[in-house]
Design a protein around this motif. Structure first.
Motif, mmCIF file in Angstrom:
data_model
loop_
_atom_site.group_PDB
_atom_site.id
_atom_site.type_symbol
_atom_site.label_atom_id
_atom_site.label_comp_id
_atom_site.label_asym_id
_atom_site.label_seq_id
_atom_site.Cartn_x
_atom_site.Cartn_y
_atom_site.Cartn_z
ATOM 1 N N ASN A 174 -2.373 31.470 11.319
ATOM 2 C CA ASN A 174 -3.772 31.880 11.309
ATOM 3 C C ASN A 174 -4.082 32.547 9.998
ATOM 4 O O ASN A 174 -3.358 33.425 9.559
ATOM 5 C CB ASN A 174 -4.035 32.906 12.408
ATOM 6 C CG ASN A 174 -3.638 32.346 13.749
ATOM 7 O OD1 ASN A 174 -4.094 31.290 14.139
ATOM 8 N ND2 ASN A 174 -2.741 33.048 14.421
ATOM 9 N N MET A 175 -5.148 32.100 9.360
ATOM 10 C CA MET A 175 -5.536 32.853 8.185
ATOM 11 C C MET A 175 -7.044 32.958 8.131
ATOM 12 O O MET A 175 -7.773 32.013 8.394
ATOM 13 C CB MET A 175 -4.991 32.233 6.921
ATOM 14 C CG MET A 175 -5.487 30.857 6.627
ATOM 15 S SD MET A 175 -4.457 30.138 5.379
ATOM 16 C CE MET A 175 -3.125 29.524 6.355
ATOM 17 N N ASN A 176 -7.479 34.140 7.848
ATOM 18 C CA ASN A 176 -8.904 34.358 7.693
ATOM 19 C C ASN A 176 -9.113 34.972 6.334
ATOM 20 O O ASN A 176 -8.497 35.975 6.001
ATOM 21 C CB ASN A 176 -9.417 35.333 8.750
ATOM 22 C CG ASN A 176 -9.457 34.666 10.106
ATOM 23 O OD1 ASN A 176 -9.962 33.567 10.229
ATOM 24 N ND2 ASN A 176 -8.904 35.340 11.100
ATOM 25 N N PHE A 177 -9.970 34.340 5.559
ATOM 26 C CA PHE A 177 -10.298 34.962 4.286
ATOM 27 C C PHE A 177 -11.310 36.062 4.548
ATOM 28 O O PHE A 177 -12.290 35.846 5.241
ATOM 29 C CB PHE A 177 -10.918 33.931 3.344
ATOM 30 C CG PHE A 177 -9.927 32.938 2.837
ATOM 31 C CD1 PHE A 177 -8.927 33.326 1.961
ATOM 32 C CD2 PHE A 177 -9.994 31.612 3.223
ATOM 33 C CE1 PHE A 177 -8.015 32.408 1.487
ATOM 34 C CE2 PHE A 177 -9.087 30.686 2.745
ATOM 35 C CZ PHE A 177 -8.095 31.083 1.878
ATOM 36 N N VAL A 178 -11.036 37.224 4.030
ATOM 37 C CA VAL A 178 -12.003 38.294 4.209
ATOM 38 C C VAL A 178 -12.611 38.711 2.877
ATOM 39 O O VAL A 178 -13.566 39.458 2.836
ATOM 40 C CB VAL A 178 -11.397 39.529 4.899
ATOM 41 C CG1 VAL A 178 -11.210 39.244 6.377
ATOM 42 C CG2 VAL A 178 -10.093 39.923 4.263
ATOM 43 N N MET A 179 -12.020 38.218 1.775
ATOM 44 C CA MET A 179 -12.545 38.698 0.501
ATOM 45 C C MET A 179 -13.674 37.824 0.006
ATOM 46 O O MET A 179 -13.754 36.640 0.313
ATOM 47 C CB MET A 179 -11.439 38.813 -0.551
ATOM 48 C CG MET A 179 -10.697 37.538 -0.826
ATOM 49 S SD MET A 179 -9.350 37.355 0.336
ATOM 50 C CE MET A 179 -8.226 36.370 -0.613
ATOM 51 N N ASP A 180 -14.515 38.461 -0.755
ATOM 52 C CA ASP A 180 -15.711 37.804 -1.224
ATOM 53 C C ASP A 180 -15.432 37.179 -2.592
ATOM 54 O O ASP A 180 -15.769 37.740 -3.614
ATOM 55 C CB ASP A 180 -16.802 38.874 -1.310
ATOM 56 C CG ASP A 180 -18.107 38.279 -1.769
ATOM 57 O OD1 ASP A 180 -18.284 37.060 -1.612
ATOM 58 O OD2 ASP A 180 -18.941 39.032 -2.292
ATOM 59 N N LEU A 181 -14.776 36.018 -2.597
ATOM 60 C CA LEU A 181 -14.395 35.374 -3.854
ATOM 61 C C LEU A 181 -14.743 33.894 -3.772
ATOM 62 O O LEU A 181 -14.795 33.340 -2.680
ATOM 63 C CB LEU A 181 -12.874 35.462 -4.049
ATOM 64 C CG LEU A 181 -12.214 36.807 -4.263
ATOM 65 C CD1 LEU A 181 -10.703 36.628 -4.235
ATOM 66 C CD2 LEU A 181 -12.654 37.403 -5.581
ATOM 67 N N THR A 182 -14.908 33.271 -4.926
ATOM 68 C CA THR A 182 -15.023 31.818 -4.896
ATOM 69 C C THR A 182 -13.607 31.236 -4.883
ATOM 70 O O THR A 182 -12.633 31.938 -5.176
ATOM 71 C CB THR A 182 -15.734 31.274 -6.149
ATOM 72 O OG1 THR A 182 -14.931 31.594 -7.282
ATOM 73 C CG2 THR A 182 -17.119 31.882 -6.304
ATOM 74 N N VAL A 183 -13.517 29.964 -4.562
ATOM 75 C CA VAL A 183 -12.228 29.276 -4.575
ATOM 76 C C VAL A 183 -11.559 29.465 -5.942
ATOM 77 O O VAL A 183 -10.364 29.757 -6.040
ATOM 78 C CB VAL A 183 -12.426 27.772 -4.273
ATOM 79 C CG1 VAL A 183 -11.171 26.992 -4.589
ATOM 80 C CG2 VAL A 183 -12.829 27.584 -2.816
ATOM 81 N N GLN A 184 -12.370 29.350 -6.983
ATOM 82 C CA GLN A 184 -11.797 29.472 -8.325
ATOM 83 C C GLN A 184 -11.234 30.878 -8.596
ATOM 84 O O GLN A 184 -10.118 31.018 -9.089
ATOM 85 C CB GLN A 184 -12.845 29.129 -9.378
ATOM 86 C CG GLN A 184 -12.266 29.208 -10.776
ATOM 87 C CD GLN A 184 -13.225 28.683 -11.820
ATOM 88 O OE1 GLN A 184 -14.430 28.703 -11.616
ATOM 89 N NE2 GLN A 184 -12.690 28.217 -12.926
ATOM 90 N N ASP A 185 -12.020 31.912 -8.230
ATOM 91 C CA ASP A 185 -11.544 33.300 -8.421
ATOM 92 C C ASP A 185 -10.229 33.516 -7.679
ATOM 93 O O ASP A 185 -9.286 34.107 -8.197
ATOM 94 C CB ASP A 185 -12.540 34.320 -7.839
ATOM 95 C CG ASP A 185 -13.856 34.311 -8.582
ATOM 96 O OD1 ASP A 185 -13.868 33.819 -9.727
ATOM 97 O OD2 ASP A 185 -14.855 34.764 -7.998
#
Ligand SMILES: Nc1ncnc2c1ncn2[C@@H]1O[C@H](COP(=O)(O)OP(=O)(O)OP(=O)(O)O)[C@@H](O)[C@H]1O
Ligand SMILES: [Mg+2]
Length: 334
Positions: A166-177
């Motif tokens: 399970n993975m949830n992205f919580v950070m506010d980044l673009t794929v590139q960042d």
């Protein structure tokens, strides 16, 4: 290198921060100094109180840098050739019925067992190189030895690449960042090319395409999984790869496995998918939290695998058609 500022050291060799951490040295605020100047700023009292050995720290830094560079430049198999699991106990506290289980490089081991039986737990034991200090009481050896603490606890563990369930992205980044950060921490030489490759591979695994500037929080479950798979496969040189179910997200799991399983790696993969289970040389059967059996894939099973693959491609074809809004016909099942 010893006449470089700490700032430059950190920029050229980011892993040097591990050295500072290991030696409990807080360099923040002193980045413009050389390491030697930094050590000189301590008062005699501080040196004594914090047990700082200036000579040793100065002498060890270049050794550390060289070893790390060798380590990072080395082929993974030269570094790790085996992983050993020593038994613990199942959920009822009953000892596991095997003596020791060793996996060598270039082997794929699958982990099978009912939902909730403890497959992810086994992967977590390996990821942390458990030393009888997890709920299962198992211990892990690397190259037949208890792994060094710096491998166990260093913030960017180079030993294990873990693809978790399970993975949830919580950070506010673009794929590139996001990939940029990763590439930096992995000392990547040509980040832009590598990032472009990761996005390309991820899009080959996923359905609908995403872009460099897509925020990671808006990726679908399958897209983020595809991104993590491509990221792990391309950016990580870790000799041990742990995979927790690549089949669930609707991505092309065989392509994904091919991408992840490079030569001279040790691969352990928890799976509910018979195809993936049989691709492995051996499978660990988990029951009630314990390793119940270890089975080598038989010749008959290997032949059946070909049959299963044919059936699977029929299913995949049907999936593709339905996904694209088409009708299924009898001919599709031939
Ligand atoms: N030997 C053990 N002793 C105590 N607890 C255990 C043991 N093995 C597993 N557990 C616990 O059992 C729970 C379920 O295990 P886990 O998540 O590993 O199941 P799983 O096989 O991965 O299930 P799924 O197929 O649903 O992913 C977890 O909380 C885990 O920590
Ligand atoms: Mg699990």
């Amino acid at each position: 290198m010893m006449d470089w500022s700490i700032q430059r050291l950190l920029k050229e060799s980011p892993f040097v921060s591990d050295y500072f951490e290991q030696n409990k040295l807080d360099v923040s605020g002193y980045e413009s100094m050389t390491f030697s100047q930094f050590l000189d700023h301590f008062s005699i009292q501080e040196l004594e109180d914090q047990a700082i050995d200036k000579e040793r720290l100065l002498a060890d830094l270049p050794v550390f840098l060289r070893q790390m560079q060798e380590f990072l430049g080395m082929s993974p198999s030269a570094l790790v050739h085996s992983l050993t699991i020593l038994p613990g106990h199942d959920k009822s506290g009953k000892p596991e019925g095997f003596e020791r289980l060793t996996v060598n490089t270039s082997q794929i081991i699958s982990i099978v067992g009912p939902t909730g039986s403890g497959k992810s737990r086994l992967l977590a034991d390996i990821e942390w190189a458990a030393q009888a200090d997890t709920p299962t009481g198992r211990s892990i050896l690397i190259n037949e030895e208890v792994p060094d603490n710096k491998w166990r606890f260093s913030s960017n563990n180079k030993l294990v690449a873990q693809l978790s369930q399970n993975m949830n992205f919580v950070m506010d980044l673009t794929v590139q960042d996001f990939l940029q950060l990763h590439a930096q921490s992995r000392l990547c030489e040509d980040p832009d090319t590598v990032i472009a490759r990761i996005i390309e591979e991820a899009n080959r695994l996923a359905g609908e395409q995403f872009q460099m500037d897509t925020p990671v929080t808006s990726l679908s479950g399958g897209q983020s999984r595809a991104l993590m798979i491509a990221d792990t496969a391309i950016l990580s040189a870790s000799p041990i790869v742990l995979i927790d179910e690549i089949e669930n997200a609707g991505i092309d799991r065989k392509k994904a496995l091919k991408l992840l399983v490079a030569e001279d790696k040790i691969v352990l993969m928890a799976t509910h998918d018979p195809l993936l289970a049989l691709i492995a040389d051996q499978r660990i059967v988990i029951q009630n939290g314990g390793i119940h059996k270890v089975i080598s894939t038989s010749e008959e099973e290997k032949q059946l695998l070909e049959e299963l693959e044919k059936m699977d491609s029929v299913i995949q074809g049907a999936r593709q058609k339905l996904r694209n809004g088409n009708f299924l016909s009898t001919a599709d099942l031939a």
